[in-house]
Scaffold this active site. Structure first.
Site, mmCIF file in Angstrom:
data_model
loop_
_atom_site.group_PDB
_atom_site.id
_atom_site.type_symbol
_atom_site.label_atom_id
_atom_site.label_comp_id
_atom_site.label_asym_id
_atom_site.label_seq_id
_atom_site.Cartn_x
_atom_site.Cartn_y
_atom_site.Cartn_z
ATOM 1 N N ASP A 101 -10.768 3.260 4.278
ATOM 2 C CA ASP A 101 -11.146 1.845 4.228
ATOM 3 C C ASP A 101 -12.660 1.710 4.144
ATOM 4 O OD1 ASP A 101 -9.164 -0.054 4.057
ATOM 5 O OD2 ASP A 101 -8.665 0.024 6.200
ATOM 6 N N LYS A 121 0.847 -1.203 0.000
ATOM 7 C CA LYS A 121 0.000 0.000 0.000
ATOM 8 C C LYS A 121 0.879 1.250 0.000
ATOM 9 C CE LYS A 121 -3.779 -2.406 2.296
ATOM 10 N NZ LYS A 121 -4.453 -2.763 3.556
ATOM 11 N N GLN A 128 -4.146 -1.067 9.738
ATOM 12 C CA GLN A 128 -4.121 -2.418 9.159
ATOM 13 C C GLN A 128 -4.754 -3.425 10.127
ATOM 14 O OE1 GLN A 128 -3.164 -3.224 6.011
ATOM 15 N NE2 GLN A 128 -3.796 -5.331 6.430
#
Ligand code: NAD
Length: 294
Positions: free
Chosen positions: A120, A53, A97
């Site tokens: 997200d 990412k 994460q």
């Protein structure tokens, strides 16, 4: 002829578009978009995901703010960091994460991220907006699936979409997206009875179960569009999806491979959401500057 939905190629095109978009803003003198990524501990799979990412973010001109924290980090310390990032003007997007270590309550962490920086798309406010048909940030994996479905040129209005898996990050948001496009939606899960009866009705089949080769040719009808989210490692190290690709391929109108289908799309959707957050923040700042007395 079956269409193989190439997520890798599509993702490269999206990243190139995002890079141009960011460049245009930079040339006008705007600051770079900022993405904060937080990783707790040293889980190897999570470390690989976060590294990818960060690398892709860098490739498109997004400034990466990297927080690699020890596994012993307390919930209070993590929430304090997120609050700090929420308040910073140079950070548009925050990614924590998952999975988090068990001493940290994931739901509290998700709810602490400012919804306008929640790229997200997991914050209840963003899931709520999606469910109401007014999406802001859509979770990256189902958003990537929708790009692939659109590339198949499948007619969505009135189509029967069958989704396997009801997780908050894939199955449920995928169901909202399909409903929002006027498909008829069936959601299946581990307790669904007679799964084949459901899957055989699918015009569009989206699988996110984590069960290797759950779906074979006998489970689908001719002409189905198959989107395989599953990433499963076999004992010999091979990566496979939930779908037996070779078995199903000739029966499907379109199908995603694993690897190279949904996986690469997830990262490009994260960066697309990040650039959208950046543009929103720039626009709201310009609005305030234009009306300083209000
Ligand atoms: P999860 O474990 O949270 O959810 C799995 C879901 O599948 C559950 O709702 C469960 O009820 C359902 N299920 C399990 N066995 C089933 C069966 N036999 N029949 C029908 N339903 C069944 O998983 P998740 O986080 O949603 O991920 C699912 C899969 O997708 C995993 O393989 C994961 O690695 C993969 N994944 C891939 C990406 C990507 O970027 N490609 C992103 C997220 C998840």
């Amino acid at each position: 002829m079956t269409q193989i939905l190439d997520g890798k190629a599509m993702s490269s095109q999206i990243l190139a578009r995002l890079k141009n978009e960011v460049n245009e803003h930079l040339q006008k003198g705007s600051r770079a978009p900022g993405l904060a990524t937080i990783l707790l501990g040293k889980d190897p799979a999570s470390a690989v995901y976060v590294r990818n990412k960060r690398k892709r973010a860098d490739d498109v001109g997004i400034k990466s703010f990297e927080y690699d924290l020890p596994i012993q980090t307390t919930q209070i310390e993590l929430l304090t960091l997120i609050e700090d990032l929420n308040n910073r003007d140079d950070i548009d997007a925050i990614l924590v994460q998952l999975p988090l270590p068990t001493h940290i309550d994931t739901s509290t962490v998700i709810c602490t991220v400012n919804p306008s920086k929640d790229v997200d798309g997991f914050h209840p406010e963003n899931i709520g907006k999606l469910s109401l048909g007014h999406p802001r940030f859509i979770p990256c994996t189902p958003k990537g699936c929708m790009y692939l479905i659109q590339a198949s040129k499948a007619k969505l209005l009135g189509a029967h979409a069958v989704i396997l898996g009801r997780s908050n990050i894939v199955g449920k948001p995928m169901a909202y997206m399909m409903l929002n496009t006027d498909a008829t939606v069936t959601i299946c899960h581990r307790n669904t009875q007679n799964l084949r009866q459901q899957t055989k009705q699918a015009d569009i089949l989206i699988t996110a179960t984590g069960v290797p080769h759950l779906i074979g040719a006998d489970d689908v009808k001719e002409g189905v569009v198959v989107i395989d989210v599953g990433i499963n490692k076999l004992e010999d190290g091979t990566l496979v999806g939930d779908v037996d690709f070779d078995d199903v391929k000739d029966k499907a109108a379109a199908i995603t491979p694993v690897p190279g289908g949904v996986g690469p799309m997830t990262i490009s959707m994260l960066l697309e959401n990040t650039v959208a957050a950046y543009c929103n923040h720039l626009a709201s700042r310009n609005k305030h500057e234009a009306y300083p007395s209000l």
